[in-house]
Design an enzyme around this catalytic site. Structure first.
Site, PDB file in Angstrom:
ATOM      1  N   ASP A 360      31.590 -24.226 -21.526  1.00 27.41           N
ATOM      2  CA  ASP A 360      32.530 -23.790 -22.564  1.00 27.41           C
ATOM      3  C   ASP A 360      32.030 -22.470 -23.158  1.00 27.41           C
ATOM      4  OD1 ASP A 360      30.320 -25.171 -23.659  1.00 27.41           O
ATOM      5  OD2 ASP A 360      31.364 -25.523 -25.536  1.00 27.41           O
ATOM      6  N   HIS A 687      30.891 -28.103 -14.087  1.00 24.49           N
ATOM      7  CA  HIS A 687      31.959 -27.794 -15.040  1.00 24.49           C
ATOM      8  C   HIS A 687      31.663 -26.460 -15.728  1.00 24.49           C
ATOM      9  CE1 HIS A 687      35.087 -28.747 -18.008  1.00 24.49           C
ATOM     10  NE2 HIS A 687      34.250 -28.330 -18.928  1.00 24.49           N
ATOM     11  N   ASP A 735      30.451 -34.488  -8.168  1.00 22.52           N
ATOM     12  CA  ASP A 735      30.362 -33.026  -8.173  1.00 22.52           C
ATOM     13  C   ASP A 735      31.756 -32.431  -8.205  1.00 22.52           C
ATOM     14  OD1 ASP A 735      29.378 -30.461  -8.099  1.00 22.52           O
ATOM     15  OD2 ASP A 735      29.248 -30.420  -5.907  1.00 22.52           O
ATOM     16  N   GLU A 744      28.183 -31.031 -15.884  1.00 25.73           N
ATOM     17  CA  GLU A 744      28.225 -29.726 -16.547  1.00 25.73           C
ATOM     18  C   GLU A 744      26.899 -28.985 -16.300  1.00 25.73           C
ATOM     19  OE1 GLU A 744      30.119 -29.831 -20.321  1.00 25.73           O
ATOM     20  OE2 GLU A 744      29.967 -27.674 -20.617  1.00 25.73           O
TER      21      GLU A 744
END
Ligand code: 9MR
Length: 773
Positions: A360, A687, A735, A744
C-alpha cells in the site's frame, strides 16, 4: 460469531414473519420453511451439504463481504454491523454482498442467517445474477427486529452459475438505522472447488543451497513410518552420499507425516545437487556460500524501490524506474503539505519521503521504526561482531543515488526513512508537541494496481500515539550514534528529536492508536507500550550514557523479564530489540553480563523449538496458529540465535540460523522459497500496487530478494478464504497478488531478512572464526 448450529427444525418464534409477502420470489422454486419439520426440507442432507459462503461468521473480519460506498462495515463484535444511512430511495441504494458464490442447476439450497435491526426494518435478502438483469433465484423480505431472528429459506437453482451474488439490500429508508448480520450460510450444491497447491516432489530442501561447512537438513513427506534410505547426487547425477532418514511423526504445522534427512557431513561445494528418498527426488540445490552474499545485497536493495518522494531511477534499477510518488504533484494529494484527519490538528506537515510500508502507499511510524532500526543494527553488528564485515555494507554496495558519498550505503538507505520519521514529529508550540503522528495514508483504500504517483486520494495525518513517539525516540537515538562519524549535524538533530520525543512520551504514556482507524491504511494499534518504552530508553542510554535512561532501563519490568516471546519480536513487540541492543552495544550498564547471558537463554529456547520441529523452524506457537507475516517472526527468532552466536561463538546458534533459512528458502510444506528470485519455485506475486505484474504485464514483479509474509492461519483476505479454508498452518499461504493477508511484502519483513542474510554471508563457508568477542 460462531454459535452452535441451529436446530434442525425451526422453532415457531424464529419463523421469519411476513414471509409470504417475501415470496415475490423470483420465478424459481424459492420456498420458505414455514413450519417446524417442514417436509420439503431434508435436514440431514442439508446439514451435510457443502457451504458456499465464505466467512459468514465474522470471527476474523468480514472479507470478502463488501458494502456500497455509503456503508462502513464493522465486524469488530463478531457480527457484521453497519449504520444504514437514511434518505435513500431504492432497496439497492444500500447493499451488503458477497460475490462468486457457485450455484448448480437443479440443486436445492438452504439460505440461513441471523439478522437484527434497530429500529425494526424489512430488508431484502437475495441470491441473484450479479449483473443486469439481476435475475433473482431467491428473494426474501426478512422482517428484521431489534431482538434479532434466525432466518431460513430454501430454493432450487435454475442455473449453473459460478459467480452468483448473495446480497442484502437495505436501502429505501427515510431514517437511518443499523443492521447486524451473522452466521450467513448457503448450503447445497456441489462441494466448492478444492484448491490443491502444486507442492512438487515430496523431498523438501533449501532450494538455494547449503553452506559447505554448515548443517544440511531436508524433510521428506511420506506415509512410511520406518526409516528410509536416501541418496545424495551431484549435478552430474553421480551418487555422492547415502544414508537413512529419521522418522519424525506427524508435524502439526503441516498435518504431514515426515522424516528428516541429515547430510551435514557432506561438504563438497557444487551446483545442481539433488536428494532422493521414498521414490522422489528433490528440487536442485547448491552447496556454496555466494548466494547469501547476493542476498545480503538484494534484500537491502529492496528499500530503494520502496522509496516515496523521489523518482526511482531505471538506470539504477532496470525495469523498476517510476516517477516520484507523493511529492505534491497532481493527481497526488500529498505528501508535502498533509493535513490531519478532521478534528485532529490545525496544521499541515511536509511528510514527504520515507519508504512505502508495504504493497500500500501508507507510511506508518511504528513499522518504519522497527525497519530502520534493524537496518541500523545490521550496520552496527557488522562493526562489532567477530565475523562482521562492515565493508560489505559500505559505500557503493547498493547502487543508490547516494552511492559514492563516502557514507555506507546501508546508512544512506536508513537515512531516507529516518528523515521521514523526524518529519512526523508534532512541531513545537502545537498540542502534543514532540510526539509523533502515528501514520499518514489515504483516507480510503485504493485498488490494485496503482503506481504511487497516480494515487489521487486525500492523504491524512493520524493522531499522535505513544508507540509512534517511542519508535521515533528509539530510532533517532540510534541514528544519533550511528551517523555521528558521517554527519555530525544529522546526528545532533536526531539526538534532539529523540530527547524531545522521550519527554513527550513520558508526559503522554497511554495514547494508543485506535484499532478501528483502518480505512485506507493499517491500524498498527498496540495497547501495551511498556516494551516500546524499554527499547527507547535502551537506545537513549546507549547513545548518551545518561542516568535518567539507565535508571528507566533498570526499572523496566522488561529488563529482568522474559522478552523472548514464543511467537517472536515484531513491530508491536519491541522489548527484545532493546535487550539485544543492550547486549551488543558497549555501555557501562551495571548488569550487562546478565543481559548478554539472557540472549543465549532466549536462543536456547528458540533452538529447542527448532530441534523439536520436523521442518526445523524456531517457531511453533502453542495454539498452532501461524501469525500474519509468520516469516518475519521466524527470521526475527533467527536474529536472536545469530546474536547468541556473536556473543558466545557457539556453533549451535549459527547452525540454528542456517537451518531457519532452509525453511524460508524451500524446506517447507509448500516446497517453495518465500524470497523472490531465490530457489526454483519462489514467491513472485506479493501483494503490491506497483509490482503488480500478475494484474498488468507491463509492470514488474517484486525485485529479487523480496520476502513474502508467508503462511497466516487467520486468512483474512478473500482469495485465501476462498482457496485455503481449513488450512493447516503451513498451507495457509498462496502466491496470489490479491492475498494481502498471506502474501504481502513489507519494509519490516525485509529488514530481518537482510540482517540475517548479512550474518550468514559473514560466516563464509559456515566456519568463519568469531575472533572479536
Ligand atoms: O504486519 C501487520 C500485522 O502484524 C497485522 O496483524 C496486520 C493487521 O493489522 O497488519 C499488518 O500490517 C499491514 C498494515 O496494516 C498495512 N500495510 C501492510 C501491512 C502488511 O500486511
Amino acid at each position: 460469531m460462531l454459535r452452535p448450529r441451529s436446530p434442525r427444525t425451526v422453532p415457531p418464534n424464529l419463523v421469519p414473519k411476513g414471509s409470504l409477502a417475501a415470496a415475490t420470489v423470483a420465478a424459481l422454486a424459492a420456498s420458505l420453511l414455514t413450519a417446524p419439520g417442514a417436509s420439503a426440507y431434508a435436514p440431514a442432507a442439508a446439514d451435510e451439504a457443502p457451504e458456499q459462503i465464505v466467512n459468514g461468521t465474522f470471527d476474523n473480519g468480514h472479507a470478502p463481504w463488501w458494502g456500497t460506498a455509503n456503508l462502513t462495515l464493522d465486524s469488530s463484535t463478531g457480527q457484521l454491523c453497519a449504520g444504514i444511512p437514511g434518505g435513500t430511495v431504492n432497496p439497492w441504494d444500500v447493499i451488503i454482498g458477497q460475490d462468486n458464490v457457485a450455484l448448480v442447476a437443479g440443486e436445492s439450497y438452504e439460505f440461513r442467517f441471523f439478522g437484527q435491526a434497530t429500529p425494526n426494518k424489512v430488508g431484502r435478502a437475495l441470491v441473484q445474477l450479479p449483473v443486469d438483469p439481476y435475475t433473482q433465484y431467491l428473494s426474501a423480505s426478512p422482517e428484521l427486529s431489534v431482538s434479532g431472528n434466525d432466518y431460513r429459506y430454501t430454493f432450487t437453482s435454475p442455473v449453473d452459475l459460478p459467480n452468483a451474488q448473495v446480497a442484502f439490500q437495505l436501502g429505501g429508508s427515510v431514517e437511518p438505522w443499523t443492521v447486524c448480520l451473522d452466521n450467513i450460510s448457503l448450503t447445497g450444491g456441489a462441494e466448492p472447488d478444492v484448491y490443491v497447491p502444486d507442492t512438487g516432489p515430496r523431498v523438501r530442501v533449501n532450494q538455494v543451497g547449503y553452506l559447505p561447512k554448515g548443517p544440511k537438513n531436508a524433510t521428506v513427506v511420506t506415509e512410511a513410518t520406518g526409516a528410509l534410505p536416501f541418496q545424495l547426487r551431484d549435478g552430474a547425477g553421480r551418487l555422492v552420499k547415502q544414508g537413512r532418514t529419521t522418522p519424525r511423526g506427524v508435524d502439526r504445522s503441516s498435518g504431514q507425516n515426515v522424516h528428516t534427512i541429515d547430510f551435514g557431513h557432506f561438504t563438497r561445494p557444487g551446483t545442481g545437487y539433488t536428494l532422493t528418498a521414498d521414490g522422489e527426488t528433490s528440487r536442485p540445490f547448491d552447496i556454496g556460500a555466494d548466494f547469501y552474499e547476493q542476498l545480503r545485497t538484494d534484500a537491502l536493495k529492496f528499500y530503494y524501490t520502496q522509496r516515496s518522494g523521489t523518482a526511482i531511477s531505471d538506470a539504477l534499477r532496470p525495469g523498476y524506474g517510476r516517477p516520484a510518488g507523493h511529492v505534491g504533484v497532481a493527481p497526488n494529494q500529498g505528501d508535502t503539505s498533509v493535513p490531519c484527519q478532521p478534528g485532529v490538528c490545525d496544521y499541515t506537515l511536509d511528510v514527504s519521503g520515507g519508504w512505502y510500508d508495504a504493497g500500500d502507499h501508507g507510511k506508518y511510524v511504528v513499522n518504519g521504526g522497527i525497519s530502520v532500526h534493524q537496518l541500523m543494527s545490521e550496520y552496527e553488528r557488522s562493526t562489532r561482531a567477530g565475523t562482521g564485515q562492515p565493508w560489505k555494507l559500505g559505500d557503493r554496495t547498493l547502487n543508490l543515488p547516494e552511492s559514492g558519498n563516502k557514507v555506507p550505503d546501508i546508512l544512506d538507505e536508513a537515512r531516507w526513512e529516518q528523515e521521514f520519521l523526524l518529519k512526523m514529529q508534532v512541531p513545537a508550540g502545537k498540542p502534543l508537541a514532540g510526539m509523533a503522528h502515528h501514520k499518514i495514508h489515504d483516507d480510503s483504500w485504493t485498488g490494485l494496481p496503482l503506481l504511487p504517483h497516480l494515487d489521487d486520494k486525500r492523504r491524512e495525518l493520524h493522531p499522535p500515539s505513544t508507540a509512534a513517539t517511542l519508535n521515533l525516540a528509539a530510532t533517532a537515538a540510534q541514528a544519533a550514534r550511528v551517523f555521528k562519524p558521517y554527519d555530525r549535524r544529522f546526528a545532533d538533530r536526531n539526538l534532539a528529536a529523540a530527547k524531545t520525543a522521550w519527554t513527550a512520551a513520558k508526559a503522554n504514556p497511554e495514547r494508543y492508536a485506535d484499532p478501528a482507524d483502518a480505512n485506507g491504511g493499517g491500524a498498527y494499534n498496540d495497547a501495551d507500550v511498556t516494551d516500546e518504552f524499554y527499547w527507547a530508553a535502551a537506545e537513549l542510554y546507549l547513545t548518551t550514557g545518561a542516568k535518567e535512561y539507565r535508571d528507566f532501563v533498570l526499572a523496566s519490568p522488561h529488563h529482568a523479564g522474559d522478552v523472548w516471546r514464543e511467537r517472536g519480536m515484531d513491530w508491536g513487540n519491541t522489548a527484545a530489540l532493546g535487550r539485544l541492543q543492550l547486549a551488543t552495544v558497549p555501555s557501562n550498564l551495571p548488569d550487562r553480563a546478565r543481559v548478554r547471558a539472557s540472549v543465549a537463554q532466549g536462543a536456547d529456547r528458540y533452538l529447542a523449538t527448532l530441534k523439536a520441529h520436523p521442518y526445523g523452524i524456531p517457531y511453533n506457537p502453542s495454539d498452532n496458529l501461524f501469525d500474519w507475516g509468520s516469516n518475519n517472526l521466524i527470521v526475527n527468532n533467527a536474529i536472536v540465535l545469530a546474536t547468541a552466536f556473536d556473543l558466545t561463538g557457539k556453533d549451535r546458534y549459527r547452525d540454528g540460523v542456517l537451518e531457519t533459512m532452509d525453511y524460508v528458502l524451500g524446506r517447507n510444506a509448500l516446497n517453495q522459497s518465500y524470497v523472490t528470485g531465490y530457489g526454483e519455485v519462489a514467491s513472485r506475486n506479493q501483494h503490491s500496487r506497483w509490482y503488480a505484474r500478475q494484474l498488468n504485464p507491463d509492470l514488474p514483479n517484486p525485485p529479487r530478494g523480496t520476502l513474502s509474509g508467508g503462511p497466516n492461519s487467520a486468512i483474512q483476505d478473500p482469495v485465501a478464504q476462498q482457496k485455503l479454508r481449513g488450512c493447516a498452518p503451513q498451507f495457509c499461504y498462496i502466491d496470489d497478488i490479491e492475498s494481502w493477508a498471506t502474501n504481502e511484502l513489507t519494509i519490516n519483513w525485509n529488514a530481518p531478512l537482510s540482517w540475517i542474510a548479512a550474518f550468514i554471508a559473514d560466516q563464509d563457508n559456515g566456519d568463519a572464526g568469531n575472533h572479536r568477542h
